[in-house]
Structures are given as structure tokens and as C-alpha cells.
Design a protein around this motif. Structure first.
Motif, PDB file in Angstrom:
ATOM      1  N   ARG A   1      69.454  26.436 -13.534  1.00  0.00           N
ATOM      2  CA  ARG A   1      69.932  27.674 -12.760  1.00  0.00           C
ATOM      3  C   ARG A   1      70.682  27.280 -11.370  1.00  0.00           C
ATOM      4  NH1 ARG A   1      63.995  30.971 -12.875  1.00  0.00           N
ATOM      5  NH2 ARG A   1      64.437  31.455 -15.021  1.00  0.00           N
ATOM      6  N   GLY A   2      70.727  25.942 -11.197  1.00  0.00           N
ATOM      7  CA  GLY A   2      71.819  25.593 -10.210  1.00  0.00           C
ATOM      8  C   GLY A   2      70.942  25.203  -9.021  1.00  0.00           C
ATOM      9  N   LEU A   3      69.866  25.323  -8.802  1.00  0.00           N
ATOM     10  CA  LEU A   3      69.229  25.060  -7.388  1.00  0.00           C
ATOM     11  C   LEU A   3      69.701  23.488  -7.120  1.00  0.00           C
ATOM     12  CD1 LEU A   3      67.247  27.250  -8.388  1.00  0.00           C
ATOM     13  CD2 LEU A   3      65.799  26.532  -6.473  1.00  0.00           C
ATOM     14  N   PHE A   4      69.642  23.194  -5.890  1.00  0.00           N
ATOM     15  CA  PHE A   4      69.977  21.871  -5.397  1.00  0.00           C
ATOM     16  C   PHE A   4      68.470  21.015  -5.592  1.00  0.00           C
ATOM     17  CE2 PHE A   4      71.957  19.826  -1.438  1.00  0.00           C
ATOM     18  CZ  PHE A   4      72.740  18.925  -2.215  1.00  0.00           C
ATOM     19  N   ILE A   5      68.645  20.121  -6.589  1.00  0.00           N
ATOM     20  CA  ILE A   5      67.376  19.312  -6.840  1.00  0.00           C
ATOM     21  C   ILE A   5      67.802  17.838  -6.981  1.00  0.00           C
ATOM     22  CG2 ILE A   5      66.188  18.667  -8.888  1.00  0.00           C
ATOM     23  CD1 ILE A   5      65.954  21.493  -9.885  1.00  0.00           C
ATOM     24  N   SER A   6      66.537  16.976  -6.303  1.00  0.00           N
ATOM     25  CA  SER A   6      66.889  15.501  -6.724  1.00  0.00           C
ATOM     26  C   SER A   6      65.665  15.193  -7.124  1.00  0.00           C
ATOM     27  CB  SER A   6      67.267  14.852  -5.192  1.00  0.00           C
ATOM     28  OG  SER A   6      66.102  14.961  -4.422  1.00  0.00           O
ATOM     29  N   LEU A   7      65.481  14.190  -7.764  1.00  0.00           N
ATOM     30  CA  LEU A   7      64.305  13.541  -8.090  1.00  0.00           C
ATOM     31  C   LEU A   7      63.823  12.521  -7.200  1.00  0.00           C
ATOM     32  CD1 LEU A   7      64.760  12.810 -12.193  1.00  0.00           C
ATOM     33  CD2 LEU A   7      62.967  14.102 -10.982  1.00  0.00           C
ATOM     34  N   SER A   8      62.394  12.499  -7.050  1.00  0.00           N
ATOM     35  CA  SER A   8      61.945  11.411  -6.147  1.00  0.00           C
ATOM     36  C   SER A   8      60.625  11.006  -6.548  1.00  0.00           C
ATOM     37  CB  SER A   8      61.939  12.150  -4.554  1.00  0.00           C
ATOM     38  OG  SER A   8      61.141  13.470  -4.686  1.00  0.00           O
ATOM     39  N   SER A   9      60.082   9.757  -5.974  1.00  0.00           N
ATOM     40  CA  SER A   9      58.796   9.404  -6.557  1.00  0.00           C
ATOM     41  C   SER A   9      57.468   9.644  -5.873  1.00  0.00           C
ATOM     42  CB  SER A   9      59.056   7.602  -6.753  1.00  0.00           C
ATOM     43  OG  SER A   9      59.094   7.254  -5.364  1.00  0.00           O
ATOM     44  N   ASP A  10      57.674   9.960  -4.590  1.00  0.00           N
ATOM     45  CA  ASP A  10      56.407  10.717  -3.750  1.00  0.00           C
ATOM     46  C   ASP A  10      55.611   9.320  -3.674  1.00  0.00           C
ATOM     47  OD1 ASP A  10      54.823  12.180  -2.609  1.00  0.00           O
ATOM     48  OD2 ASP A  10      54.380  13.410  -4.178  1.00  0.00           O
TER      49      ASP A  10
ATOM     50  N   CYS B   1      73.044  12.063 -13.220  1.00  0.00           N
ATOM     51  CA  CYS B   1      74.027  11.451 -12.480  1.00  0.00           C
ATOM     52  C   CYS B   1      74.311  12.680 -11.351  1.00  0.00           C
ATOM     53  CB  CYS B   1      75.463  11.141 -12.836  1.00  0.00           C
ATOM     54  SG  CYS B   1      75.474   9.806 -13.968  1.00  0.00           S
ATOM     55  N   GLU B   2      74.091  14.045 -11.795  1.00  0.00           N
ATOM     56  CA  GLU B   2      74.313  15.140 -10.927  1.00  0.00           C
ATOM     57  C   GLU B   2      73.187  15.147 -10.026  1.00  0.00           C
ATOM     58  OE1 GLU B   2      73.978  19.100 -12.410  1.00  0.00           O
ATOM     59  OE2 GLU B   2      74.751  20.102 -10.937  1.00  0.00           O
ATOM     60  N   MET B   3      71.938  14.940 -10.527  1.00  0.00           N
ATOM     61  CA  MET B   3      70.790  14.652  -9.641  1.00  0.00           C
ATOM     62  C   MET B   3      70.893  13.531  -8.642  1.00  0.00           C
ATOM     63  SD  MET B   3      67.335  16.253 -11.648  1.00  0.00           S
ATOM     64  CE  MET B   3      67.439  15.109 -12.869  1.00  0.00           C
TER      65      MET B   3
ATOM     66  N   LEU C   1      61.756   4.896  -9.111  1.00  0.00           N
ATOM     67  CA  LEU C   1      62.834   5.994  -8.814  1.00  0.00           C
ATOM     68  C   LEU C   1      63.322   6.041 -10.515  1.00  0.00           C
ATOM     69  CD1 LEU C   1      64.067   8.099  -7.389  1.00  0.00           C
ATOM     70  CD2 LEU C   1      65.859   6.712  -6.664  1.00  0.00           C
ATOM     71  N   VAL C   2      63.893   4.969 -10.949  1.00  0.00           N
ATOM     72  CA  VAL C   2      64.384   4.827 -12.310  1.00  0.00           C
ATOM     73  C   VAL C   2      63.264   5.213 -13.212  1.00  0.00           C
ATOM     74  CG1 VAL C   2      65.386   3.476 -14.063  1.00  0.00           C
ATOM     75  CG2 VAL C   2      65.950   3.059 -11.758  1.00  0.00           C
ATOM     76  N   GLU C   3      62.042   4.988 -13.235  1.00  0.00           N
ATOM     77  CA  GLU C   3      60.888   5.403 -14.110  1.00  0.00           C
ATOM     78  C   GLU C   3      60.884   6.887 -14.127  1.00  0.00           C
ATOM     79  OE1 GLU C   3      57.282   3.506 -13.311  1.00  0.00           O
ATOM     80  OE2 GLU C   3      56.100   4.944 -14.264  1.00  0.00           O
ATOM     81  N   GLU C   4      61.255   7.661 -12.641  1.00  0.00           N
ATOM     82  CA  GLU C   4      61.174   9.118 -12.528  1.00  0.00           C
ATOM     83  C   GLU C   4      62.267   9.582 -13.500  1.00  0.00           C
ATOM     84  OE1 GLU C   4      58.550  10.145 -10.115  1.00  0.00           O
ATOM     85  OE2 GLU C   4      59.089  12.105 -11.144  1.00  0.00           O
ATOM     86  N   TYR C   5      63.411   9.205 -13.355  1.00  0.00           N
ATOM     87  CA  TYR C   5      64.530   9.709 -14.042  1.00  0.00           C
ATOM     88  C   TYR C   5      64.286   9.333 -15.453  1.00  0.00           C
ATOM     89  CZ  TYR C   5      67.833  10.259 -10.240  1.00  0.00           C
ATOM     90  OH  TYR C   5      68.396  10.928  -9.021  1.00  0.00           O
TER      91      TYR C   5
END
Ligand code: ZN
Length: 906
Positions: free
Chosen positions: A600-609, A640-642, A621-625
Motif C-alpha cells: 500500500r505504500g506505507l513508509f516501512i523499514s525492517l528492524s530487529s528489536d 532494497c526499498e525498505m 538485521l539480515v536475518e530479519e530481511y
């Protein structure tokens, strides 16, 4: 769909869609120059510094026949389009292989207009609350994270822990109704909060009322589904092209684009294996170190283990037992207990606390090891949160001493402060009598050190490495929403129960806001407000964050509220999502809304917490991806977008973002992306920006229709989306002509043109600011603002992004020409419309479209290329792709560059 992504060699091809399909979803196939090459392929050696396709498009456009590739049925209004010969659909050629998705919009009816009006009001509210730093000469002089301006290298700071004396000022401060007021020497208020708590609670109620109303829910739900379908369509049409564009970008791949772990807690930043190895090592090497006081007696490390009936040999990851498991699901309390190695709080105290008998030496050593792992990986960054609890006044000094004395600084890491919402506990054990004391403990030192850095020298130095404030704790605990009018002030909050999320958030943000204003006036860095929100619990948290936060951690509860979700989309508020963490605590992985949000185009990044509790490998972080990519079948482009998003929403300094994303990362659309740095095809960025512009215009177009001066036919049968797409610049800022007109555009365009009711300045500002919030969501907003004066390309854009008050006049100045008036006759006739278009999409002075394409090339594009080969690019593009050589060669090159730069620094 085999070769849909292929060019068809310059011949115009009518899309062979059946008529019933056309009525559902209009698809416009836009062919380009016909060479069958992506821009990257055509210019394999192009140096970093030019957003992919940026210059190529315009060049292609300039000397390509205007409309030979445009199917006639798409351009019903040829006459108006050809009024200005220079502006005829050269954009067709400018697009590098972009197949856009268009669709008919339903006309605005009474209900839709009300909904749009309400949503505009919410966006305005957010703008009033969220802190946006303004450029100032003082900031430019002293902005720490920018090192004084010139873009040189991605090195952040020389050494932040070197004391540089700064003069004290004679400000004073006091807390009034829970929020600080800063006075100058004459006792006049210099900095004060913009809103009272009651105003905020009233606005919060308003937000909740709007997003929970039936029509808004239906509207937003519909728009979100549409966005999702559009993205799927985009993938069907363009995925191959995105893939080829990525293949064509030399050197870059997912592994060597920069990614920031935007949400990770420092006390769990190492993984279990790492911690285990560290403990065993210490037990072997330092058994006689006095590490703790147990029952009033000092104990060595060996004795502690003896007391706990543990030996080094016994220890393994299972006995350490820090991994989240099925028992922690929906049990935040149990999750917290997992911070205790082997279930022993003593071990936690010894190894992962900074305030202990060892003064946190073990944790500092562990942290250094994590730093060196990050530096070795080179492309991974992190923003670690450290706690300030607000239970005693000395916490800041203790923390600052720990960081400074152990020199805990690394170019791959930024510090953030997290404030656990634990008033209840401190009140319960008698530490605090009321909530005001907690605020005092959190903020007093910060204002003291801002007035006089000498008062807490280490804190002053430490704060220069802090980029934001977070607010954490179990969101699932029930709470009472603050009432609109009679909430007790913090000094009167002496009851045992915890204040609500919104109450905490208001008082922390309001004080932070004043602090930021104050610090900015002194040329110091500022802090973003980036709370945890929407992990669990009430929607209040997300509504609060909508008003106050730069970006948030989690946000998975947005799935429960289409209204809020759509507002987060429009405002492009960043979500630092951690699906693996959610999987351990609140939401099964396969139910996580991340892929939907992404579509939907929300502004998202992945993170590990919490790598310590959640991840199994050395690169969490790579594991998360990796897991996300596997489970949700994400493409390299998605990842790459994230990764690019994560850099943009992070607090890393301005010149890092330039180095990692684009020399002009703050520009909207394609101009703010460099595929040689991000490996994100400009297609993807353009799609996102087009789509977002379209939504914004849809929301704001109704304002036009609502005006009494608007013609009846406009109100009756207006397809705003079409008009909007023709009006605006879905081309990421370089569109010189309206799109070919599908369907109803002609009549609509005429209606708009003939009456031309002006768009209010508010609209132009809104669209512009919407993007600004997206890009400047962090402390770096301040640094880019601060560093900017005349130092970096596109300096004029900062006037747009950085300063609300000056915007209109800037627009006036830039709007000197009227050359496009006639070409815009199709739909853009009003002066205001033109301003809208320019200000929303062309905030930069650099690639701005001027009156003719030729001028564009002369004024806009050429300078970009020049800059790319000039100081900025040569300084900042170590491995940005120009080498097109072996990875190793580039690696060496970049290392050399850094070494060279640091030598230059010294
Ligand atoms: Zn977290």
C-alpha cells in the motif's frame, strides 16, 4: 507475463486490453526512446550522484519526437496539448520504461467531500504538533552531526568525546503545568510549548472521532485496497523492468546497500551466542574480579557462579535461556524476564547493566564487540536505545559517563534514548511521589546542559551523539484515555496508577519540543520523537503518534484501523517494523501486516528489536530481511526499498544519507534516489511518489470542488483522480506536460480551467510538507537544515522544507514565468495550480522544470551532472558504482577514501 516488461523498440503499441478491462483499470503503456536499454545499461559508467534516469529522461525528452508513441485514443484533447509545442508529451520518452497504472476515480459526493475535509484537517493538526527543525545560521555553524556543512565523507564526527568549550547563556527555565518554559535574562519567555495538554487531548479526541467514523473508515478502506491493487498491477507491469534496472546498476546488490536497524534495544543488541561466549571468557580470564554485592557482601565472578550453582562448562545457550518462546506470547512480563541470563537477575546486573559495581565495564566491552561486528559488516547500521528511567536526577550523568569513559562511539551506530513508562512502579516503591518528579528527572539535566554545557560536560558530549527519544513499555496494559478537559497536571498526578500513553507522550514530546527549539537556537543538535506505538493495546497510541511522532516502532495495530492506516500513509510516517519480534510477542508471523503495508505504500523499514531474545545469527538485521523475503516472497527491489527507507527515517547525519541514498536524498521522487547507491530502481521510487501525489491530490481536490465558485458540473461528475494526474507531476518532479487525457479528462479539465478556482496556499503547503515530513523525520532533519546554507546542491529546496513561514514568498519568486500557462490549458490553467505542481514536486532548485524543456536542460539537468562530477560526488561516492569493477576493488577504494578523508580531517 513473459515479456511485458520488454521494450517494443520505439513502435507505439496499443495495449491490447479488452474493453471491459479498460473500464475497470486503465493502463497506459508508455514507450520510450526505443533503444531497448535501461538508462543504467546505456550509461554503465555513470558516476553516482545522479538519480538514475533523472537526466536521461529529460535528455531523451528534449530531442525525441513528441507524440509519436502515444496512442491516439489516450489523448482526446490533442488541441490543448499542442498549444505549447515544446511541452507536448515528451514525457513519454522521458519515462524510462515506466508503465503507469491509472484508473477512473469515482466522483466526489457529499460524503466523500466531508471525509476529505476531515482528513485534511488531521494533516494540518499533525503539522502543528510535529517538531520540524528550521534552518538557522546558528545551527549551520554548530550542527554537530553535520560537522559544519561541507559534504565530505560519510564519517560522522571526528571524535564526539573531545570537550570543546561552549559559552553558557543566561537563560533560565521552569516547569509550568508540566511543560518547561525557557526565559531570557530579562525574564521574558523565550521558548514555550505551542499547545497545552488540554488542547492536545481535545485534538486527540478529534482524531479518534474522525478515524472511527463510518464514512472515513469506508473511504480509507477503499483507498487502501485500491493502493494495494495498484501496486500489484505495478508489479505485473514493471517487475521485470525493476529487475533489469537493478541488474544494470553496477556493484550494488542487496548486501551492499546501507540498511539501518531503526529499532533495536541496546541491552539486547548482542545475540545469545555472543553473550554466552563473553560470559565464558570472563569467567575464565577474570574469575577474581569483584562484580557484585550480594547480601551486603562483595563477590567475585567465580563466587557468583558458585552461588548460582553454575560452571562455565555447563553453560550453553539453552541454560542461558534468554530466547523468547511460546511462553512469552502475549506475556510482555515474561518476555522482560528473558533479559536475565539463566533466569538470574544478578547475571543481568553484572553483564548487561551500565550502572553496577563495575560501572558497566562488561556491557561496554560487549558493546564494543558489537560495534566492531557492525563495522566489519560495513553496510549495517543500528540505532541503539538506552534507557533513561526518570527515577532519579543523576541518571543522565551516569549514562553519559559510561558512554564517554568507554568511548562508545562508532560510525555505524547512533544512540537513542528510551523512556520506559514505569511511573507506576516508582510510585509504588516510594521513589516518586508524583508524575512531575519523573519529568523533572528526565528533563532538568537536559535544559541545564543546554544552557551551560560546562554544567554536565560529559552529558553535553554524549547528547551530540543522540538522535532521538523513544518511549517504551507494555502497550497491552489497559489504560484510561485522557479526558478532554480535566486531566490533572503532572504535579497533581500522585495516584498509584500509570498515566495513559497519550499523557506520557504529550508531556515528553512537549518538553522535547521546547528543548529542540532551545537547542536549535544555540546551534546544537535536536532530537526526534520516535516512540514505540501500535505494537499492542489501544488505537489511542497510534492516534497520539500520528499527531506527535516523527516515526514509530511497530505500528502493526494500524491493521485494525483503516482510518489511521490511511492517515499514516498520507503523512508518510515511518514504521520501524519487527515481524520476528511480533511473532514472539503479539502477532503470528503469517498474520503480520507488513507485506500489505508495503504494497500500500506505507513508509516501512525492517528492524530487529531484540536480537538477544529473537535472532539466531550474528547478523540479526539480515536475518530479519531474510525471513521476510522468504515468507513473503519479497523481491530484491522490495528489500532494497525498505533498506533505503530505513536510512531515510533514521537519525544518521545528513552527509551519511547523501552518501548512502542520494546526493539529494531530501528531494521527493526519483530525484531523491540514486540507484547506484540504493539499488532501488527509479521506477519503484517514481511509482511510490506518483501514487502518493495522486492520493494527496484526490484528498485536496475536493477542496476545490467544494468551493462555491466551482462549476456545478465539476461538483457533479468530477473524476478528481484523473484531473489530478493530469494536473500534477507524477513524474517525480520533471513533468513538463499534462498526461495524455484518459476518459473524462477533457470535460473536467475544461471545467477546472474555465473557472479556475484557486487552490488555497494551504493545499500547496500541505502537499509539499507531506513529503517533507517523510524525509525529515528525524534529527537529521535538523542537520540537513542546519548544514545547508549554500553548502550542498539544491540549497533552495531547504527553504521549502525547512521553513514554513517563508514558503509562499519563495514560491512567488520561483514562479516568475508564465510560460506553461498555455500548455497547461488542458487542465492546469490556474496560477495556483501551477504553484501546486511546482511546489509539491519541484522543491529543488536543481531539477526544476522551467518554462521550456530546453531551459530545463540548460538550467536544471546540466548542473546536476556537473555536481555529480564535482566536489560532492567525488567526495561522497566511494563505491557508488562508477568503478563498475570488482567488488573487492571497490571495497578497497572506499576504505582508501575513508582513510584519505580522515587524514584530511586531521
Ligand atoms: Zn522495541
Amino acid at each position: 507475463m513473459s515479456r511485458l516488461g520488454e521494450r517494443r523498440g520505439g513502435e507505439s503499441v496499443l495495449p491490447p486490453y479488452p474493453s471491459e478491462f479498460e473500464s475497470e483499470m486503465e493502463t497506459e503503456v508508455e514507450e520510450t526512446d526505443g533503444e531497448g536499454l535501461t538508462p543504467a545499461a546505456k550509461h554503465p559508467g555513470r558516476r553516482g550522484g545522479v538519480a538514475e534516469g533523472t537526466t536521461n529522461e529529460v535528455h531523451m525528452g528534449s530531442h525525441a519526437p513528441s507524440d509519436r508513441n502515444v496512442p491516439g485514443w489516450m489523448r482526446k484533447d490533442n488541441s490543448s496539448a499542442t498549444l505549447d509545442a515544446t511541452a507536448v508529451p515528451s514525457r513519454q520518452e522521458m519515462e524510462d520504461d515506466y508503465v503507469t497504472v491509472q484508473h477512473p476515480e469515482t466522483p466526489h459526493n457529499e460524503e466523500t467531500m466531508h471525509v476529505c475535509r476531515d482528513m485534511r484537517r488531521l494533516l494540518d493538526m499533525r503539522e502543528q504538533y510535529v517538531y520540524v527543525s528550521r534552518p538557522s545560521s546558528a545551527a549551520a555553524a554548530g550542527g554537530t552531526s553535520t560537522s559544519g556543512g561541507r559534504v565530505a565523507t560519510p564519517r560522522q564526527q571526528k571524535n564526539p568525546f573531545v570537550w570543546e568549550p561552549r559559552p553558557a547563556s543566561d537563560h533560565s527555565f521552569e516547569f509550568v503545568r508540566g511543560v518547561v518554559h525557557v526565559y531570557d535574562r530579562n525574564g521574558n519567555v523565550a521558548f514555550a510549548p505551542k499547545h497545552t495538554a488540554n488542547e492536545f487531548f481535545k485534538d486527540l479526541h478529534h482524531v479518534l472521532r474522525v478515524v472511527n467514523s463510518g464514512p472515513v473508515k469506508s473511504f480509507c478502506h477503499h483507498r487502501l485496497l485500491l493502493l494495494e491493487q495498484k501496486f500489484n498491477m505495478h508489479l505485473m507491469l514493471n517487475a521485470d523492468k525493476e529487475f533489469f534496472a537493478q541488474k544494470g546498476a553496477p556493484h550494488r546488490d542487496f548486501y551492499n546497500v546501507r540498511k539501518v536497524d531503526t529499532h533495536v534495544h541496546h541491552s539486547s543488541c548482542m545475540n545469545q551466542k555472543h553473550l554466552l561466549r563473553f560470559i565464558k571468557h570472563k569467567l575464565r580470564k577474570e574469575p577474581d574480579e569483584v562484580v557484585a554485592k550480594i547480601d551486603g557482601k562483595e563477590r567475585t565472578l567465580a563466587e557468583v557462579f558458585e552461588l548460582l550453582n553454575l560452571t562455565g562448562y555447563d553453560l550453553n545457550v539453552d541454560t542461558l535461556d534468554m530466547h523468547a518462546d511460546k511462553h512469552t506470547f502475549h506475556r510482555f512480563d515474561k518476555f522482560n524476564l528473558k533479559y536475565n541470563p539463566c533466569g538470574q537477575s544478578q547475571l543481568r546486573e553484572i553483564f548487561i547493566k551500565q550502572d553496577n559495581l563495575l560501572e558497566g565495564r562488561y556491557l561496554a566491552e560487549l558493546t564494543q564487540e558489537v560495534f566492531s561486528d557492525l563495522m566489519a559488516s560495513k553496510y549495517q547500521m543500528a540505532e541503539y536505545r538506552i534507557s533513561i528511567y526518570g527515577r532519579k536526577a543523576t541518571e543522565w550523568d551516569t549514562l553519559a559517563a559510561w558512554v564517554c569513559n568507554n568511548a562508545l562511539h562508532c560510525d555505524n551506530v547512533q544512540w537513542m534514548i528510551q523512556i520506559p513508562r514505569l511511573y507506576e512502579i516508582y510510585h509504588g516503591n516510594g521513589t516518586l511521589q508524583n508524575f512531575q518528579q519523573m519529568i523533572d528527572n528526565i528533563f532538568n539535566s537536559l535544559f541545564e546542559v543546554t544552557i551551560d554545557p560546562q554544567s554536565h560536560p560529559q552529558l553535553h558530549m554524549f547528547l551530540q551523539t543522540v538522535v532521538g527519544f523513544d518511549m517504551v513499555d507494555d502497550e497491552s496494559r489497559p489504560e484510561r484515555r485522557p479526558s478532554k478537559s480535566h486531566m490533572p497536571q503532572p504535579c497533581d498526578w500522585n495516584v498509584p496508577h500509570n498515566p495513559a500513553f497519550a499523557y506520557y507522550a504529550y508531556y515528553i514530546e512537549a518538553n522535547l519540543h521546547v528543548l529542540n527549539d532551545f537547542r536549535q537556537s544555540k546551534g546544537l543538535n535536536t532530537f526526534a520523537f520516535r516512540p514505540h506505538a501500535g505494537e499492542a493495546g489501544d488505537l489511542d497510541h497510534l492516534a497520539t503518534s500520528f499527531l506527535l511522532a516523527h516515526n514509530i516502532a511497530h505500528g502493526i495495530n494500524l491493521r485494525k484501523s483503516p482510518g489511521l492506516q490511511y492517515m499514516f500513509y498520507l503523512a508518510q510516517i515511518g514504521l520501524c517494523m519487527s515481524p520476528l519480534s511480533n511473532n514472539s510477542l503479539f502477532l503470528d508471523y503469517h498474520k503480520n501486516p507488513l507485506p500489505t503495508f508495503l504494497a500500500r505504500g506505507l513508509f516501512i523499514s525492517l528492524s530487529s528489536d531484540d536480537p538477544l531474545q529473537i535472532h539466531l545469527t550474528k547478523e540479526p538485521l539480515v536475518e530479519e530481511y531474510s525471513v521476510a523475503a522468504q515468507v513473503w516472497k519479497l523481491t530484491s527491489c522490495d528489500m532494497c526499498e525498505m533498506a533505503r527507507n530505513s536510512v531515510l527515517m533514521s537519525g544518521f547525519p545528513h552527509q551519511c544519507k547523501q552518501h548512502w541514498v542520494s546526493d539529494q536524498y531530501w528531494l521527493p521522487g526519483v530525484a531523491g534516489n540514486d540507484i547506484h547507491k540504493t539499488n532501488v530502481p527509479s521506477l519503484r521510487v517514481r511509482y511510490r511518489y506518483d501514487t502518493w501525489c495522486n492520493e494527496m491530490r484526490y484528498i485536496y481536490h475536493s477542496e476545490l470542488a467544494r468551493m462555491p465558485s466551482a462549476p456545478v458540473e465539476l461538483r457533479a461528475a468530477q473524476p478528481p483522480g484523473f484531473a489530478a494526474s493530469a494536473l500534477g507531476t507524477p513524474n517525480g518532479g520533471r513533468e513538463t506536460v499534462p498526461r495524455p487525457a484518459p476518459l473524462l479528462e477533457v470535460s473536467v479539465g475544461t471545467a477546472v480551467a474555465s473557472k479556475s478556482p484557486p487552490l488555497s496556499p494551504q493545499v500547496t503547503r500541505r502537499i509539499r510538507n507531506g513529503h517533507r515530513h517523510m524525509m525529515m523525520t528525524d534529527g537529521v532533519g535538523s542537520s540537513s537544515g542546519g548544514s545547508t546554507d549554500g553548502e550542498i546542491p539544491g540549497a533552495r529546496s531547504r527553504a521549502h522544507y525547512g521553513d514554513d513561514s517563508g514558503d509562499e514568498s519563495d514560491d512567488e519568486e520561483e514562479d516568475g514565468s508564465e510560460g506553461r500557462r498555455s500548455s497547461a490549458g488542458l487542465v492546469v490553467s490556474a496560477n495556483e495550480m501551477e504553484r501546486l505542481e511546482r511546489s509539491s514536486s519541484l522543491p529543488s532548485g536543481v531539477t526544476e522544470v522551467s518554462t521550456t524543456v530546453a531551459e530545463t536542460i540548460a538550467e536544471g539537468v546540466a548542473p546536476v551532472g556537473a555536481e555529480a562530477n564535482g566536489d560532492v560526488a567525488s567526495a561522497a561516492s566511494d563505491d557508488a558504482g562508477g568503478k563498475a569493477g570488482e567488488e573487492d576493488a571497490a571495497e578497497n577504494d572506499s576504505t582508501g577514501e575513508v582513510a584519505h578523508a580522515s587524514a584530511a580531517d586531521s
